[in-house]
Design an enzyme around this catalytic site. Structure first.
Site, PDB file in Angstrom:
ATOM      1  N   GLY A  50      42.125  48.168  36.843  1.00 48.38           N
ATOM      2  CA  GLY A  50      41.684  49.524  37.197  1.00 48.38           C
ATOM      3  C   GLY A  50      41.095  50.472  36.151  1.00 48.38           C
ATOM      4  O   GLY A  50      40.892  51.717  36.384  1.00 48.38           O
TER       5      GLY A  50
ATOM      6  N   ASN B  13      37.290  45.384  42.240  1.00 48.64           N
ATOM      7  CA  ASN B  13      37.650  46.135  43.313  1.00 48.64           C
ATOM      8  C   ASN B  13      37.519  47.503  43.148  1.00 48.64           C
ATOM      9  O   ASN B  13      36.581  48.313  43.554  1.00 48.64           O
ATOM     10  CB  ASN B  13      39.257  45.863  43.477  1.00 48.64           C
ATOM     11  CG  ASN B  13      39.716  46.562  44.951  1.00 48.64           C
ATOM     12  OD1 ASN B  13      40.664  46.140  45.639  1.00 48.64           O
ATOM     13  ND2 ASN B  13      39.033  47.565  45.422  1.00 48.64           N
ATOM     14  N   THR B  14      38.094  48.049  42.185  1.00 51.30           N
ATOM     15  CA  THR B  14      38.132  49.544  41.773  1.00 51.30           C
ATOM     16  C   THR B  14      36.639  50.168  41.672  1.00 51.30           C
ATOM     17  O   THR B  14      36.418  51.032  41.942  1.00 51.30           O
ATOM     18  CB  THR B  14      39.046  49.994  40.600  1.00 51.30           C
ATOM     19  OG1 THR B  14      40.382  49.249  40.733  1.00 51.30           O
ATOM     20  CG2 THR B  14      39.254  51.565  40.628  1.00 51.30           C
TER      21      THR B  14
ATOM     22  N   LYS C  23      46.250  34.393  44.912  1.00 53.46           N
ATOM     23  CA  LYS C  23      46.137  35.008  43.516  1.00 53.46           C
ATOM     24  C   LYS C  23      47.489  35.452  43.307  1.00 53.46           C
ATOM     25  O   LYS C  23      48.113  36.503  43.616  1.00 53.46           O
ATOM     26  CB  LYS C  23      45.240  36.183  43.894  1.00 53.46           C
ATOM     27  CG  LYS C  23      44.967  36.898  42.452  1.00 53.46           C
ATOM     28  CD  LYS C  23      43.993  38.121  42.622  1.00 53.46           C
ATOM     29  CE  LYS C  23      44.359  39.115  41.466  1.00 53.46           C
ATOM     30  NZ  LYS C  23      43.413  40.615  41.715  1.00 53.46           N
TER      31      LYS C  23
ATOM     32  N   ALA D  22      39.820  41.685  36.901  1.00 56.45           N
ATOM     33  CA  ALA D  22      40.554  42.852  36.631  1.00 56.45           C
ATOM     34  C   ALA D  22      39.548  43.601  35.377  1.00 56.45           C
ATOM     35  O   ALA D  22      39.110  42.742  34.510  1.00 56.45           O
ATOM     36  CB  ALA D  22      41.804  42.772  36.305  1.00 56.45           C
ATOM     37  N   GLY D  23      39.569  44.908  35.485  1.00 55.72           N
ATOM     38  CA  GLY D  23      38.975  45.806  34.296  1.00 55.72           C
ATOM     39  C   GLY D  23      37.604  45.921  34.315  1.00 55.72           C
ATOM     40  O   GLY D  23      37.209  46.710  33.376  1.00 55.72           O
TER      41      GLY D  23
END
Lengths: 65, 256
Positions: B157, B206-207, B96, B184-185
């Site tokens: 994040g 993830n977050t 990645k 992401a996001g």
């Protein structure tokens, strides 16, 4: 000889990257290495000589996103 | 299920491994999510710490495909060296590729990204570029050899979801045959469902899971949302319209 290991100044007698790893306790651990910003494969660590002022990076698996 | 670089994935949900309250909760989140791909990273290791070995044992036990990242790299050179180290440690050609160009937004640096992608594709890496939804950049990345694209939904994040619906829709339309992963996001399962309804092939987050009050429950919520969104996409949604249209037939209504 004075080198930098992971950003910290380090005095070593190790002549090669392989010897440095043993000196630092990385002998059998899962790490990857770079010297002066260039990747050094595990198979070439024994012949990678170290010189005064070299910048060594030793990394291992970590959490990531 | 879609194929990413000739490997069929077992779930359209991909999960990061950072920021969980504990290793046990990380493992439980993966179990309940059904995710088949985990992103991982490389960081400096102190000799006596053996942190890397402990983490390695944990992720091997998850029994998932590993997607190492180049997180935190700000230049093509840094990212290339990190990718080379990751390939040796994790034993995979997958990478990645992140080349960050802006400190506040963590926006990808398109120029460094393309430069690194060219080098890594030539070295036999299978590159998953973390990119924006910019059509020109994405076309160049494909020319460089990337066979998967990972546009952001919003900055890493933030949990803001899909910031540019037009851009993401256009990207899907322009590259119908390239696997597209929203990376992401994302903050909520509804946002993941929306990505899937747009026809995206997978999402990576993830977050949103790791920072939830109950990460394992949130992981399962995302898994269900991804499944629902994909099913909806395949079911060919109706076209929205501005004017109301009664769903109950007019014909036969009693004259009262």
């Amino acid at each position: 000889m004075r080198i930098t290991v992971n950003g910290a100044v380090h005095d070593t007698g190790a002549q090669s990257l392989a010897a440095l790893l043993v000196e630092l306790g990385h002998g059998a651990t899962k790490v990857a290495t770079a010297v002066n910003e260039a990747f050094v494969p595990a198979a070439l660590r024994a012949q990678q000589t170290l010189n005064h002022g070299d910048r060594v990076e030793i990394v291992a698996p970590r959490q990531g996103g | 299920m879609p194929r990413l670089y000739d490997r069929e994935i077992k779930s359209r949900l991909m999960l990061g491994t950072a920021q969980y309250p504990s290793p046990a909760i990380l493992a439980e989140a993966f179990r309940r999510s059904g995710a088949g791909i985990a992103t991982v990273s490389l960081r400096r290791e102190a000799g006596a710490a053996r942190e890397g070995q402990a983490f390695w044992d944990l992720i091997r036990a998850l029994n998932v495909e590993l997607l190492p990242n180049t997180a935190g790299c700000h230049s093509a050179r840094e990212a290339v060296t990190t990718a080379q180290m990751a390939r040796e440690i994790f034993g995979t050609n997958w990478i990645k590729l992140e080349v960050i160009g802006h400190a506040d937004t963590l926006q990808p640096d398109p120029f460094g990204l393309l430069e690194a992608a060219r080098i890594l594709c030539a070295e036999g890496f299978e590159v998953f570029p973390y990119c924006t939804e910019d059509l020109v950049l994405c076309a160049r990345l494909i020319e460089a050899g990337c066979r998967v694209l990972m546009p952001w939904g919003a900055p890493i994040g933030t949990g803001l979801g899909l910031n540019n619906m037009y851009g993401l829709r256009a990207l899907r339309a322009h590259f119908p045959d390239v696997p597209l992963v929203i990376d992401a996001g994302l903050g909520l399962p509804s946002q993941a469902a929306r990505a899937m309804e747009l026809g995206y092939d997978a999402v990576l987050l993830n977050t949103a899971v790791a920072r939830a009050g109950d990460p394992a429950a949130m992981a399962e919520a995302f898994a269900r949302a991804v499944e629902a969104g994909r099913l909806a996409y395949e079911a060919d949604p109706m076209t929205p319209r501005d004017m109301a249209a009664p769903s109950t037939p007019i014909l036969g209504k009693a004259f009262l």
